[in-house]
Design an enzyme around this catalytic site. Sequence first.
Site, mmCIF file in Angstrom:
data_model
loop_
_atom_site.group_PDB
_atom_site.id
_atom_site.type_symbol
_atom_site.label_atom_id
_atom_site.label_comp_id
_atom_site.label_asym_id
_atom_site.label_seq_id
_atom_site.Cartn_x
_atom_site.Cartn_y
_atom_site.Cartn_z
ATOM 1 N N ILE A 1 -31.134 88.277 12.392
ATOM 2 C CA ILE A 1 -29.778 88.842 12.471
ATOM 3 C C ILE A 1 -29.588 89.908 11.383
ATOM 4 N N SER B 1 -39.800 85.898 7.458
ATOM 5 C CA SER B 1 -39.768 87.243 8.064
ATOM 6 C C SER B 1 -41.023 87.983 7.636
ATOM 7 N N SER C 1 -22.021 78.860 11.339
ATOM 8 C CA SER C 1 -22.521 78.557 12.683
ATOM 9 C C SER C 1 -21.521 77.696 13.440
ATOM 10 N N TYR D 1 -28.446 70.404 8.499
ATOM 11 C CA TYR D 1 -28.246 71.871 8.551
ATOM 12 C C TYR D 1 -26.772 72.208 8.706
ATOM 13 N N LYS E 1 -23.892 74.137 6.131
ATOM 14 C CA LYS E 1 -23.022 75.275 6.474
ATOM 15 C C LYS E 1 -21.573 74.943 6.129
ATOM 16 N N ASN F 1 -24.314 81.513 20.007
ATOM 17 C CA ASN F 1 -25.769 81.523 20.216
ATOM 18 C C ASN F 1 -26.317 82.952 20.281
ATOM 19 N N ASN G 1 -35.450 77.231 20.521
ATOM 20 C CA ASN G 1 -34.272 77.757 21.219
ATOM 21 C C ASN G 1 -34.642 78.286 22.591
ATOM 22 N N ARG H 1 -32.098 66.561 25.457
ATOM 23 C CA ARG H 1 -32.621 66.621 24.086
ATOM 24 C C ARG H 1 -31.638 65.901 23.159
ATOM 25 N N GLY I 1 -29.213 65.021 20.389
ATOM 26 C CA GLY I 1 -28.357 65.853 19.530
ATOM 27 C C GLY I 1 -27.676 66.994 20.266
ATOM 28 N N ASP I 2 -28.070 67.248 21.521
ATOM 29 C CA ASP I 2 -27.439 68.352 22.267
ATOM 30 C C ASP I 2 -26.052 67.957 22.763
HETATM 31 P P1 NAD Z 1 -33.982 84.287 9.842
HETATM 32 O O1 NAD Z 1 -34.775 83.116 9.372
HETATM 33 O O2 NAD Z 1 -34.585 85.199 10.818
HETATM 34 O O3 NAD Z 1 -33.490 85.134 8.586
HETATM 35 C C1 NAD Z 1 -33.237 84.562 7.329
HETATM 36 C C2 NAD Z 1 -33.910 85.429 6.279
HETATM 37 O O4 NAD Z 1 -33.658 84.864 4.984
HETATM 38 C C3 NAD Z 1 -35.433 85.489 6.430
HETATM 39 O O5 NAD Z 1 -35.832 86.847 6.399
HETATM 40 C C4 NAD Z 1 -35.960 84.725 5.240
HETATM 41 O O6 NAD Z 1 -37.198 85.246 4.781
HETATM 42 C C5 NAD Z 1 -34.843 84.922 4.233
HETATM 43 N N1 NAD Z 1 -34.747 83.882 3.206
HETATM 44 C C6 NAD Z 1 -34.789 82.536 3.383
HETATM 45 N N2 NAD Z 1 -34.634 81.919 2.207
HETATM 46 C C7 NAD Z 1 -34.471 82.885 1.262
HETATM 47 C C8 NAD Z 1 -34.268 82.873 -0.140
HETATM 48 N N3 NAD Z 1 -34.198 81.716 -0.831
HETATM 49 N N4 NAD Z 1 -34.138 84.049 -0.785
HETATM 50 C C9 NAD Z 1 -34.205 85.219 -0.091
HETATM 51 N N5 NAD Z 1 -34.412 85.292 1.222
HETATM 52 C C10 NAD Z 1 -34.541 84.138 1.899
HETATM 53 O O7 NAD Z 1 -32.610 83.677 10.403
HETATM 54 P P2 NAD Z 1 -31.473 84.380 11.269
HETATM 55 O O8 NAD Z 1 -31.569 83.857 12.653
HETATM 56 O O9 NAD Z 1 -31.476 85.840 11.029
HETATM 57 O O10 NAD Z 1 -30.193 83.703 10.620
HETATM 58 C C11 NAD Z 1 -29.502 84.325 9.550
HETATM 59 C C12 NAD Z 1 -28.383 83.390 9.097
HETATM 60 O O11 NAD Z 1 -27.529 83.118 10.198
HETATM 61 C C13 NAD Z 1 -28.877 82.044 8.582
HETATM 62 O O12 NAD Z 1 -28.082 81.684 7.469
HETATM 63 C C14 NAD Z 1 -28.609 81.098 9.740
HETATM 64 O O13 NAD Z 1 -28.369 79.774 9.304
HETATM 65 C C15 NAD Z 1 -27.365 81.717 10.350
HETATM 66 N N6 NAD Z 1 -27.212 81.400 11.794
HETATM 67 C C16 NAD Z 1 -28.225 81.734 12.654
HETATM 68 C C17 NAD Z 1 -28.113 81.429 14.013
HETATM 69 C C18 NAD Z 1 -29.219 81.772 14.967
HETATM 70 O O14 NAD Z 1 -29.189 81.282 16.102
HETATM 71 N N7 NAD Z 1 -30.185 82.614 14.623
HETATM 72 C C19 NAD Z 1 -26.953 80.787 14.497
HETATM 73 C C20 NAD Z 1 -25.936 80.478 13.589
HETATM 74 C C21 NAD Z 1 -26.076 80.797 12.228
HETATM 75 C C1 UD1 Z 2 -29.311 75.124 18.584
HETATM 76 C C2 UD1 Z 2 -28.962 74.295 17.365
HETATM 77 C C3 UD1 Z 2 -27.755 74.907 16.674
HETATM 78 C C4 UD1 Z 2 -28.040 76.362 16.309
HETATM 79 C C5 UD1 Z 2 -28.433 77.120 17.579
HETATM 80 C C6 UD1 Z 2 -28.851 78.514 17.194
HETATM 81 C C7 UD1 Z 2 -29.647 72.019 17.944
HETATM 82 C C8 UD1 Z 2 -29.191 70.635 18.281
HETATM 83 N N1 UD1 Z 2 -28.676 72.929 17.789
HETATM 84 O O1 UD1 Z 2 -28.202 75.100 19.428
HETATM 85 O O2 UD1 Z 2 -27.463 74.196 15.499
HETATM 86 O O3 UD1 Z 2 -26.891 76.948 15.732
HETATM 87 O O4 UD1 Z 2 -29.546 76.470 18.190
HETATM 88 O O5 UD1 Z 2 -29.045 79.333 18.288
HETATM 89 O O6 UD1 Z 2 -30.825 72.286 17.792
HETATM 90 N N2 UD1 Z 2 -32.730 74.219 26.247
HETATM 91 C C9 UD1 Z 2 -33.588 73.812 27.242
HETATM 92 N N3 UD1 Z 2 -34.939 73.933 27.037
HETATM 93 C C10 UD1 Z 2 -35.462 74.454 25.884
HETATM 94 C C11 UD1 Z 2 -34.571 74.886 24.869
HETATM 95 C C12 UD1 Z 2 -33.201 74.745 25.079
HETATM 96 O O7 UD1 Z 2 -33.161 73.333 28.289
HETATM 97 O O8 UD1 Z 2 -36.691 74.524 25.752
HETATM 98 C C13 UD1 Z 2 -31.280 74.126 26.470
HETATM 99 C C14 UD1 Z 2 -30.544 73.232 25.484
HETATM 100 O O9 UD1 Z 2 -30.520 71.899 25.920
HETATM 101 C C15 UD1 Z 2 -29.149 73.886 25.468
HETATM 102 C C16 UD1 Z 2 -29.434 75.369 25.715
HETATM 103 O O10 UD1 Z 2 -30.730 75.416 26.308
HETATM 104 O O11 UD1 Z 2 -28.378 73.395 26.536
HETATM 105 C C17 UD1 Z 2 -29.448 76.197 24.435
HETATM 106 O O12 UD1 Z 2 -30.337 75.592 23.511
HETATM 107 P P1 UD1 Z 2 -30.691 76.282 22.109
HETATM 108 O O13 UD1 Z 2 -31.085 77.706 22.333
HETATM 109 O O14 UD1 Z 2 -31.658 75.408 21.402
HETATM 110 O O15 UD1 Z 2 -29.298 76.340 21.341
HETATM 111 P P2 UD1 Z 2 -28.280 75.148 20.976
HETATM 112 O O16 UD1 Z 2 -28.752 73.839 21.466
HETATM 113 O O17 UD1 Z 2 -26.926 75.590 21.412
#
Ligand code: NAD
Ligand code: UD1
Length: 370
Positions: free
Chosen positions: A17, A41, A129, A153, A157, A183, A203, A296, A298-299
């Site tokens: 992101i 990364s 999140s 996790y 947050k 998502n 995911n 799964r 926790g879903d």
């Molecule tokens: P990502 O893992 O791709 O990016 C996180 C970055 O932080 C990485 O480049 C990693 O190298 C860096 N990092 C980790 N620990 C560090 C540290 N101690 N010091 C400096 N850099 C560090 O993750 P993302 O998907 O880009 O997510 C970014 C943020 O958004 C995270 O806080 C995550 O929890 C939050 N978030 C992500 C999602 C998602 O689905 N991707 C959903 C909700 C919230």
């Molecule tokens: C998951 C995390 C959530 C996080 C989010 C980030 C869990 C319990 N939750 O959410 O904390 O913020 O990712 O994007 O891990 N699915 C399948 N088959 C797969 C993978 C997923 O059917 O192989 C389904 C899941 O059951 C769900 C949907 O796809 O219904 C989305 O799943 P996923 O992308 O993992 O996201 P979340 O479960 O919403």
Amino acid sequence: MTLDKPSVLLTGGAGYIGSHTYVALTEAGYRPVILDDFSNSHPVVLDRLAHLTGQRVLCERGDVLQTGMVAEVLKRYHCVAAVHFAGLKAVGESVQQPLRYYHTNVSGLLSLLQAMDSVDCRSVVFSSSATVYGDPASVPIKENFPCAPESPYARTKLACEDMLNSLAASNPAWRIGILRYFNPVGAHASGLIGEDPHGVPNNLMPYVTQVAVGMRDKLRVFGSDYPTPDGTGVRDYLHVTDLSEGHVAALRALIAKNQSFTVNLGTGEGISVLGVLSAFGRASGRPVPFEFVPRRAGDVAQYFADVSQAQALLGWRATRTIEDMCRDSWHWQQKNPDGYRTSMSSMQPASSHRNQEPAMPLQPTVAGTA
Ligand code: NAD
Ligand code: UD1
């Protein structure tokens, strides 16, 4: 160092992101500065960002837990704000390693805030999140719904949100934007940056693209008996480019309007797993083989956002469709079968995003430590 544009520190800016937000902020006239330890990364992302923006990338390699170094970086670049992406994000891993998650996520934010306070930089946007809501009693989810985090996790947050809210209450000079992402999926339209998960993706979207490209045989759909229209889980998928633009809107609201806020960032629309598969088939021309397996652990059955607060406070709303998300995820996967290990010279040039200037090869610099 003098800079003509407002500088913004992006902790974790090399990640999924963060890298997309880097592009959006550059396009919006900011000067983003990345601080990343590259624990999740790849430094190659910096070359891709230079190529996309046509500008030298400012990046410091370092750990956000090193408070003195973070303060030094904030000072050196005259940062007016920070966006805190750095953290750990795998739900299952957080159950196995809770202390690691609290250390990086909670102590990491504490360290950043202490560094910011010490240099009088008090505007921060935080990556939270939708997982903080747990299993909601109803949908769409509003920001004032009770939080009931279910994993370590998710609890980190919420602990971070508490820390930020306490700080805002203690001193009105702090301007704090908490963004609860739903998502995030998809990739930049150029196919140059995207999500590069290690190992087997947890995911849905990265798993789907890996099946479509032939890396995995079929998708396992977790549960077909949810109380949803087609029995599969429903989520609010959001294009990462829309999400990155949400950060620009959040920074503008913080800086210009002097506001603090907590907002959902989603589309407001729930889409089932089968709905994603059918959109992906339309966008890629490839049907994705799948089988139903049990739910799964926790879903939750369904969640999607009420996005009215984001529209009212930030003037932001998502505009990209699920087809856009699938097309761009697929484009990224095809163009980068090995993720960031795919060399740029073996890729087709991204015609709509070609550089104004030649890209400069970059190495992250090493910042001083505390
Ligand atoms: P990502 O893992 O791709 O990016 C996180 C970055 O932080 C990485 O480049 C990693 O190298 C860096 N990092 C980790 N620990 C560090 C540290 N101690 N010091 C400096 N850099 C560090 O993750 P993302 O998907 O880009 O997510 C970014 C943020 O958004 C995270 O806080 C995550 O929890 C939050 N978030 C992500 C999602 C998602 O689905 N991707 C959903 C909700 C919230
Ligand atoms: C998951 C995390 C959530 C996080 C989010 C980030 C869990 C319990 N939750 O959410 O904390 O913020 O990712 O994007 O891990 N699915 C399948 N088959 C797969 C993978 C997923 O059917 O192989 C389904 C899941 O059951 C769900 C949907 O796809 O219904 C989305 O799943 P996923 O992308 O993992 O996201 P979340 O479960 O919403």
